[in-house]
Design a protein around this motif. Structure first.
Motif, PDB file in Angstrom:
ATOM      1  N   ASN A 150       6.678  -9.944  -2.647  1.00  0.00           N
ATOM      2  CA  ASN A 150       5.540  -9.454  -3.409  1.00  0.00           C
ATOM      3  C   ASN A 150       5.798  -9.583  -4.909  1.00  0.00           C
ATOM      4  N   VAL A 151       4.835  -9.122  -5.700  1.00  0.00           N
ATOM      5  CA  VAL A 151       4.856  -9.332  -7.145  1.00  0.00           C
ATOM      6  C   VAL A 151       5.406  -8.087  -7.851  1.00  0.00           C
ATOM      7  N   HIS A 160      -2.985  -7.749 -13.074  1.00  0.00           N
ATOM      8  CA  HIS A 160      -3.394  -6.969 -11.914  1.00  0.00           C
ATOM      9  C   HIS A 160      -2.452  -7.213 -10.736  1.00  0.00           C
ATOM     10  N   PRO A 161      -1.192  -6.815 -10.869  1.00  0.00           N
ATOM     11  CA  PRO A 161      -0.249  -7.067  -9.775  1.00  0.00           C
ATOM     12  C   PRO A 161      -0.627  -6.343  -8.493  1.00  0.00           C
ATOM     13  N   GLU A 162      -1.271  -5.179  -8.637  1.00  0.00           N
ATOM     14  CA  GLU A 162      -1.653  -4.439  -7.433  1.00  0.00           C
ATOM     15  C   GLU A 162      -2.664  -5.212  -6.599  1.00  0.00           C
ATOM     16  N   SER A 163      -3.487  -6.038  -7.247  1.00  0.00           N
ATOM     17  CA  SER A 163      -4.454  -6.838  -6.496  1.00  0.00           C
ATOM     18  C   SER A 163      -3.740  -7.862  -5.615  1.00  0.00           C
ATOM     19  N   VAL A 164      -2.680  -8.465  -6.143  1.00  0.00           N
ATOM     20  CA  VAL A 164      -1.906  -9.421  -5.359  1.00  0.00           C
ATOM     21  C   VAL A 164      -1.208  -8.721  -4.200  1.00  0.00           C
ATOM     22  N   ASN A 165      -0.533  -7.629  -4.507  1.00  0.00           N
ATOM     23  CA  ASN A 165       0.247  -6.937  -3.476  1.00  0.00           C
ATOM     24  C   ASN A 165      -0.635  -6.317  -2.403  1.00  0.00           C
ATOM     25  N   ASP A 166      -1.797  -5.781  -2.799  1.00  0.00           N
ATOM     26  CA  ASP A 166      -2.721  -5.241  -1.793  1.00  0.00           C
ATOM     27  C   ASP A 166      -3.246  -6.348  -0.885  1.00  0.00           C
ATOM     28  N   ALA A 167      -3.530  -7.506  -1.475  1.00  0.00           N
ATOM     29  CA  ALA A 167      -4.031  -8.624  -0.677  1.00  0.00           C
ATOM     30  C   ALA A 167      -2.954  -9.130   0.291  1.00  0.00           C
ATOM     31  N   LEU A 168      -1.709  -9.149  -0.159  1.00  0.00           N
ATOM     32  CA  LEU A 168      -0.623  -9.562   0.730  1.00  0.00           C
ATOM     33  C   LEU A 168      -0.442  -8.563   1.862  1.00  0.00           C
ATOM     34  N   ALA A 169      -0.546  -7.278   1.546  1.00  0.00           N
ATOM     35  CA  ALA A 169      -0.412  -6.260   2.595  1.00  0.00           C
ATOM     36  C   ALA A 169      -1.522  -6.402   3.630  1.00  0.00           C
ATOM     37  N   LEU A 180       6.375  -9.059   4.605  1.00  0.00           N
ATOM     38  CA  LEU A 180       6.480  -8.892   3.155  1.00  0.00           C
ATOM     39  C   LEU A 180       7.873  -8.413   2.773  1.00  0.00           C
ATOM     40  N   VAL A 181       8.339  -8.903   1.638  1.00  0.00           N
ATOM     41  CA  VAL A 181       9.631  -8.510   1.081  1.00  0.00           C
ATOM     42  C   VAL A 181       9.351  -7.837  -0.263  1.00  0.00           C
ATOM     43  N   ASP A 182       9.880  -6.658  -0.462  1.00  0.00           N
ATOM     44  CA  ASP A 182       9.534  -5.844  -1.628  1.00  0.00           C
ATOM     45  C   ASP A 182      10.391  -6.213  -2.842  1.00  0.00           C
ATOM     46  N   MET A 183      10.050  -7.325  -3.456  1.00  0.00           N
ATOM     47  CA  MET A 183      10.739  -7.727  -4.676  1.00  0.00           C
ATOM     48  C   MET A 183      10.459  -6.743  -5.805  1.00  0.00           C
ATOM     49  N   SER A 184       9.261  -6.192  -5.836  1.00  0.00           N
ATOM     50  CA  SER A 184       8.900  -5.259  -6.900  1.00  0.00           C
ATOM     51  C   SER A 184       9.841  -4.059  -6.921  1.00  0.00           C
ATOM     52  N   ALA A 185      10.109  -3.486  -5.753  1.00  0.00           N
ATOM     53  CA  ALA A 185      11.003  -2.328  -5.691  1.00  0.00           C
ATOM     54  C   ALA A 185      12.427  -2.716  -6.071  1.00  0.00           C
ATOM     55  N   ARG A 186      12.860  -3.907  -5.679  1.00  0.00           N
ATOM     56  CA  ARG A 186      14.236  -4.342  -5.956  1.00  0.00           C
ATOM     57  C   ARG A 186      14.494  -4.425  -7.458  1.00  0.00           C
ATOM     58  N   PHE A 187      13.498  -4.889  -8.209  1.00  0.00           N
ATOM     59  CA  PHE A 187      13.726  -5.159  -9.632  1.00  0.00           C
ATOM     60  C   PHE A 187      13.200  -4.066 -10.555  1.00  0.00           C
ATOM     61  N   ARG A 188      12.537  -3.066  -9.983  1.00  0.00           N
ATOM     62  CA  ARG A 188      11.982  -1.989 -10.815  1.00  0.00           C
ATOM     63  C   ARG A 188      13.097  -1.204 -11.504  1.00  0.00           C
ATOM     64  N   ASN A 189      12.878  -0.918 -12.780  1.00  0.00           N
ATOM     65  CA  ASN A 189      13.802  -0.099 -13.581  1.00  0.00           C
ATOM     66  C   ASN A 189      15.181  -0.741 -13.745  1.00  0.00           C
TER      67      ASN A 189
END
Length: 221
Positions: A150-151, A160-169, A180-189
């Motif tokens: 994901n993004v 609008h990253p949430e639009s991409v991730n919601d569409a993928l979900a 789906l692989v949660d790249m967003s969570a991996r790289f957050r913070n």
């Protein structure tokens, strides 16, 4: 003081209490069973696309994030026993690869596909994002597992990253072979894994992307 027999409990009054207790117990049992069924169904849907039954060929498709990390990703997958084939280009959207995907799949003959796309989508309103995802997925046989990263939603790009991730979900319900692989969570913070733009990766960030993909696929069977 004379002894008196204890007052006799009316048996008829105890019956409703017993019935109420039995009903409550049955309700708890039924609720536990329902929760177990829901958990099992959800677990099945999450893992349905995960197993790679055989083979070690993996096709990776992506934008600049994969492009700049190709060396690290390739090395990590080789170390796990995979035979990777990577196609990535900076600034590309999902739509840029939809027409190419059938040919890439035919040439690479992958046992699994990894997609890192979507960051360059939804920079403005994107009402057609779902159909673009579907067009890309149609280029992959439904028997081939697809792992889609994901993004990242922390940088200011895309808008609008949430639009991409919601569409993928949502796409998972249409494509059983999609995980789906949660790249967003991996790289957050983790600013130390990013260049000053907050989006692209440092060398350490590319190592993390390679690790994420390697952990997702595991060793080929």
């Amino acid at each position: 003081m004379p002894w008196r027999a204890p007052a006799r409990r009316d048996a008829s009054s105890a019956i409703p209490l017993r019935r109420a207790g039995i009903a409550a117990s049955l309700t708890v049992v039924a609720l536990a069973a329902a929760i177990s069924l829901v958990w099992a169904a959800n677990s099945s849907s999450r893992s349905a696309a995960a197993p790679v039954e055989h083979g070690n060929k993996v096709l990776l498709v992506g934008d600049s994030l994969l492009w700049q990390s190709t060396a690290q990703v390739t090395a990590a997958l080789h170390a796990e026993g995979w035979d990777p084939s990577t196609s990535a280009a900076p600034a590309t959207t999902i739509g840029a690869w939809t027409a190419k995907m059938p040919r890439m799949v035919a040439d690479a003959g992958p046992d699994v596909v990894v997609v890192e796309l979507g960051t360059n989508n939804c920079t403005a309103a994107c009402p057609n994002i779902a159909s673009v995802i579907d067009r890309l997925m149609r280029g992959v046989p439904r028997t081939t597992p697809v792992f889609w990263l994901n993004v990242q939603n922390q940088p200011s790009y895309p808008a609008h990253p949430e639009s991409v991730n919601d569409a993928l979900a949502s796409a998972r319900s249409r494509w059983p072979n999609l995980t789906l692989v949660d790249m967003s969570a991996r790289f957050r913070n983790h600013p130390e894994w990013h260049l000053p733009d907050g989006l692209h990766f440092t060398a350490a960030g590319s190592d993390q992307l390679a690790g994420l993909i390697g952990e997702t696929l595991g060793a080929p069977r």
